[in-house]
Scaffold this motif. Structure first.
Motif, PDB file in Angstrom:
ATOM      1  N   SER A 135       0.836  -1.212   0.000  1.00 38.53           N
ATOM      2  CA  SER A 135       0.000   0.000   0.000  1.00 38.53           C
ATOM      3  C   SER A 135       0.863   1.252   0.000  1.00 38.53           C
ATOM      4  O   SER A 135       0.489   2.274  -0.575  1.00 38.53           O
ATOM      5  N   GLY A 136       2.022   1.178   0.626  1.00 40.88           N
ATOM      6  CA  GLY A 136       2.939   2.309   0.679  1.00 40.88           C
ATOM      7  C   GLY A 136       3.449   2.741  -0.692  1.00 40.88           C
ATOM      8  O   GLY A 136       3.922   3.859  -0.855  1.00 40.88           O
ATOM      9  N   PHE A 137       3.349   1.840  -1.691  1.00 38.51           N
ATOM     10  CA  PHE A 137       3.746   2.172  -3.061  1.00 38.51           C
ATOM     11  C   PHE A 137       2.546   2.604  -3.908  1.00 38.51           C
ATOM     12  O   PHE A 137       2.695   2.892  -5.087  1.00 38.51           O
ATOM     13  N   GLY A 138       1.352   2.602  -3.295  1.00 39.12           N
ATOM     14  CA  GLY A 138       0.147   3.003  -4.014  1.00 39.12           C
ATOM     15  C   GLY A 138      -0.726   1.850  -4.466  1.00 39.12           C
ATOM     16  O   GLY A 138      -1.759   2.072  -5.106  1.00 39.12           O
ATOM     17  N   PHE A 139      -0.343   0.616  -4.157  1.00 39.05           N
ATOM     18  CA  PHE A 139      -1.182  -0.533  -4.518  1.00 39.05           C
ATOM     19  C   PHE A 139      -2.430  -0.562  -3.645  1.00 39.05           C
ATOM     20  O   PHE A 139      -2.372  -0.244  -2.453  1.00 39.05           O
ATOM     21  N   ILE A 140      -3.550  -0.919  -4.249  1.00 37.86           N
ATOM     22  CA  ILE A 140      -4.837  -1.011  -3.557  1.00 37.86           C
ATOM     23  C   ILE A 140      -5.205  -2.491  -3.415  1.00 37.86           C
ATOM     24  O   ILE A 140      -5.175  -3.245  -4.391  1.00 37.86           O
ATOM     25  N   ASP A 141      -5.588  -2.895  -2.205  1.00 39.63           N
ATOM     26  CA  ASP A 141      -5.989  -4.278  -1.944  1.00 39.63           C
ATOM     27  C   ASP A 141      -7.361  -4.528  -2.561  1.00 39.63           C
ATOM     28  O   ASP A 141      -8.319  -3.823  -2.252  1.00 39.63           O
ATOM     29  N   GLU A 142      -7.442  -5.518  -3.439  1.00 39.48           N
ATOM     30  CA  GLU A 142      -8.713  -5.895  -4.064  1.00 39.48           C
ATOM     31  C   GLU A 142      -9.343  -7.112  -3.387  1.00 39.48           C
ATOM     32  O   GLU A 142     -10.321  -7.646  -3.871  1.00 39.48           O
ATOM     33  N   GLY A 143      -8.783  -7.531  -2.260  1.00 38.66           N
ATOM     34  CA  GLY A 143      -9.328  -8.657  -1.512  1.00 38.66           C
ATOM     35  C   GLY A 143      -8.637  -9.966  -1.861  1.00 38.66           C
ATOM     36  O   GLY A 143      -7.705 -10.014  -2.658  1.00 38.66           O
ATOM     37  N   VAL A 144      -9.124 -11.032  -1.237  1.00 34.21           N
ATOM     38  CA  VAL A 144      -8.549 -12.352  -1.458  1.00 34.21           C
ATOM     39  C   VAL A 144      -8.789 -12.769  -2.906  1.00 34.21           C
ATOM     40  O   VAL A 144      -9.898 -12.662  -3.424  1.00 34.21           O
ATOM     41  N   SER A 145      -7.716 -13.215  -3.539  1.00 35.96           N
ATOM     42  CA  SER A 145      -7.793 -13.627  -4.947  1.00 35.96           C
ATOM     43  C   SER A 145      -8.549 -14.934  -5.082  1.00 35.96           C
ATOM     44  O   SER A 145      -8.299 -15.889  -4.348  1.00 35.96           O
ATOM     45  N   SER A 146      -9.465 -14.970  -6.032  1.00 36.02           N
ATOM     46  CA  SER A 146     -10.156 -16.227  -6.365  1.00 36.02           C
ATOM     47  C   SER A 146      -9.434 -16.942  -7.498  1.00 36.02           C
ATOM     48  O   SER A 146      -9.768 -18.070  -7.837  1.00 36.02           O
ATOM     49  N   LYS A 147      -8.416 -16.283  -8.067  1.00 33.68           N
ATOM     50  CA  LYS A 147      -7.727 -16.845  -9.231  1.00 33.68           C
ATOM     51  C   LYS A 147      -6.310 -17.307  -8.927  1.00 33.68           C
ATOM     52  O   LYS A 147      -5.627 -17.810  -9.807  1.00 33.68           O
ATOM     53  N   SER A 148      -5.865 -17.138  -7.683  1.00 35.90           N
ATOM     54  CA  SER A 148      -4.533 -17.597  -7.301  1.00 35.90           C
ATOM     55  C   SER A 148      -4.571 -18.241  -5.923  1.00 35.90           C
ATOM     56  O   SER A 148      -4.937 -17.598  -4.935  1.00 35.90           O
ATOM     57  N   VAL A 149      -4.209 -19.506  -5.906  1.00 34.04           N
ATOM     58  CA  VAL A 149      -4.048 -20.254  -4.659  1.00 34.04           C
ATOM     59  C   VAL A 149      -2.656 -20.882  -4.660  1.00 34.04           C
ATOM     60  O   VAL A 149      -2.422 -21.932  -4.068  1.00 34.04           O
ATOM     61  N   HIS A 150      -1.743 -20.216  -5.345  1.00 28.94           N
ATOM     62  CA  HIS A 150      -0.372 -20.664  -5.549  1.00 28.94           C
ATOM     63  C   HIS A 150       0.240 -21.172  -4.247  1.00 28.94           C
ATOM     64  O   HIS A 150       0.199 -20.491  -3.231  1.00 28.94           O
ATOM     65  N   GLY A 151       0.795 -22.386  -4.298  1.00 29.52           N
ATOM     66  CA  GLY A 151       1.451 -22.954  -3.133  1.00 29.52           C
ATOM     67  C   GLY A 151       0.516 -23.272  -1.989  1.00 29.52           C
ATOM     68  O   GLY A 151       0.960 -23.503  -0.869  1.00 29.52           O
ATOM     69  N   GLY A 152      -0.793 -23.268  -2.254  1.00 33.62           N
ATOM     70  CA  GLY A 152      -1.772 -23.564  -1.215  1.00 33.62           C
ATOM     71  C   GLY A 152      -1.975 -22.424  -0.235  1.00 33.62           C
ATOM     72  O   GLY A 152      -2.559 -22.617   0.837  1.00 33.62           O
ATOM     73  N   ALA A 153      -1.522 -21.226  -0.571  1.00 29.81           N
ATOM     74  CA  ALA A 153      -1.630 -20.074   0.328  1.00 29.81           C
ATOM     75  C   ALA A 153      -2.835 -19.200  -0.039  1.00 29.81           C
ATOM     76  O   ALA A 153      -3.397 -19.316  -1.124  1.00 29.81           O
ATOM     77  N   VAL A 154      -3.201 -18.328   0.881  1.00 30.16           N
ATOM     78  CA  VAL A 154      -4.245 -17.322   0.643  1.00 30.16           C
ATOM     79  C   VAL A 154      -3.532 -16.042   0.210  1.00 30.16           C
ATOM     80  O   VAL A 154      -2.668 -15.529   0.927  1.00 30.16           O
ATOM     81  N   TRP A 155      -3.915 -15.541  -0.955  1.00 28.01           N
ATOM     82  CA  TRP A 155      -3.263 -14.373  -1.543  1.00 28.01           C
ATOM     83  C   TRP A 155      -4.263 -13.239  -1.729  1.00 28.01           C
ATOM     84  O   TRP A 155      -5.369 -13.467  -2.212  1.00 28.01           O
ATOM     85  N   HIS A 156      -3.838 -12.038  -1.404  1.00 34.85           N
ATOM     86  CA  HIS A 156      -4.617 -10.839  -1.714  1.00 34.85           C
ATOM     87  C   HIS A 156      -4.087 -10.291  -3.043  1.00 34.85           C
ATOM     88  O   HIS A 156      -2.874 -10.211  -3.234  1.00 34.85           O
ATOM     89  N   GLN A 157      -5.008  -9.926  -3.926  1.00 30.15           N
ATOM     90  CA  GLN A 157      -4.585  -9.258  -5.147  1.00 30.15           C
ATOM     91  C   GLN A 157      -4.537  -7.764  -4.889  1.00 30.15           C
ATOM     92  O   GLN A 157      -5.464  -7.191  -4.311  1.00 30.15           O
ATOM     93  N   MET A 158      -3.449  -7.138  -5.332  1.00 31.24           N
ATOM     94  CA  MET A 158      -3.283  -5.694  -5.184  1.00 31.24           C
ATOM     95  C   MET A 158      -2.957  -5.095  -6.533  1.00 31.24           C
ATOM     96  O   MET A 158      -2.294  -5.717  -7.357  1.00 31.24           O
ATOM     97  N   ARG A 159      -3.464  -3.886  -6.754  1.00 26.89           N
ATOM     98  CA  ARG A 159      -3.318  -3.236  -8.060  1.00 26.89           C
ATOM     99  C   ARG A 159      -2.890  -1.775  -7.871  1.00 26.89           C
ATOM    100  O   ARG A 159      -3.422  -1.061  -7.031  1.00 26.89           O
TER     101      ARG A 159
END
Length: 162
Positions: A135-159
């Motif tokens: 967020s400090g670089f200006g990325f906005i959290d779009e919530g938990v990704s439904s399209k990435s479960v890479h490595g079995g982890a929970v990922w937040h997509q940021m844009r």
């Protein structure tokens, strides 16, 4: 002396070693995956060296897809140099050199390059504990990704949109 540059295939061993030091095996890209990535988009790997030693790197493909998906990690051929979005797959700094701002310097270079190249912005996924950092670089959290479960982890997509 600190230097920053983009990658070549000759950086394969160093990039693979840094990745292995930074991520658990389930999440780390393999040497074969890095070979493919470096073949398709080495100019989207930003490397930071201290002398001759790779300390930190940021990498990711470019695409017109708006969301980061798991298949992008394994399919480097999806890279489209004319794409609208710079994806960020990894932000890596070897553990002994963390908390010195190296990753942040590379993230800013990636942002500046994407802006200069006329992209719409950058997309990354991160774990909950890193939302504040990006967020400090200006990325906005779009919530938990439904399209990435890479490595079995929970990922937040940021844009970060320009």
């Amino acid at each position: 002396m600190i230097t920053i540059r983009t990658a070549t295939l000759q950086d394969l061993d160093a990039v693979s070693a840094v990745e292995a030091a930074c991520f658990p095996p389930a999440e780390a890209a393999s040497k074969d995956e890095f070979y493919e990535r470096l073949t398709y988009y080495a100019n989207h790997f930003w490397l930071l060296f201290e002398g001759d030693t790779l300390i930190s790197f940021v990498d990711g493909m470019v695409t017109d897809e708006t969301d980061l998906t798991d298949d992008m990690y394994a399919r480097a051929a999806m890279h489209d140099e004319q794409g609208a979005w710079q994806m960020i797959f990894g932000v890596n700094t070897i553990p002994s050199h963390r908390q010195k701002g190296y990753a942040g310097r590379l993230i800013q270079v990636a942002i500046d390059d994407a802006r200069r190249q006329g992209r719409r912005g950058l997309v990354l996924t991160c774990k909950d504990r890193l939302i504040h950092y990006y967020s400090g670089f200006g990325f906005i959290d779009e919530g938990v990704s439904s399209k990435s479960v890479h490595g079995g982890a929970v990922w937040h997509q940021m844009r970060l949109t320009f």
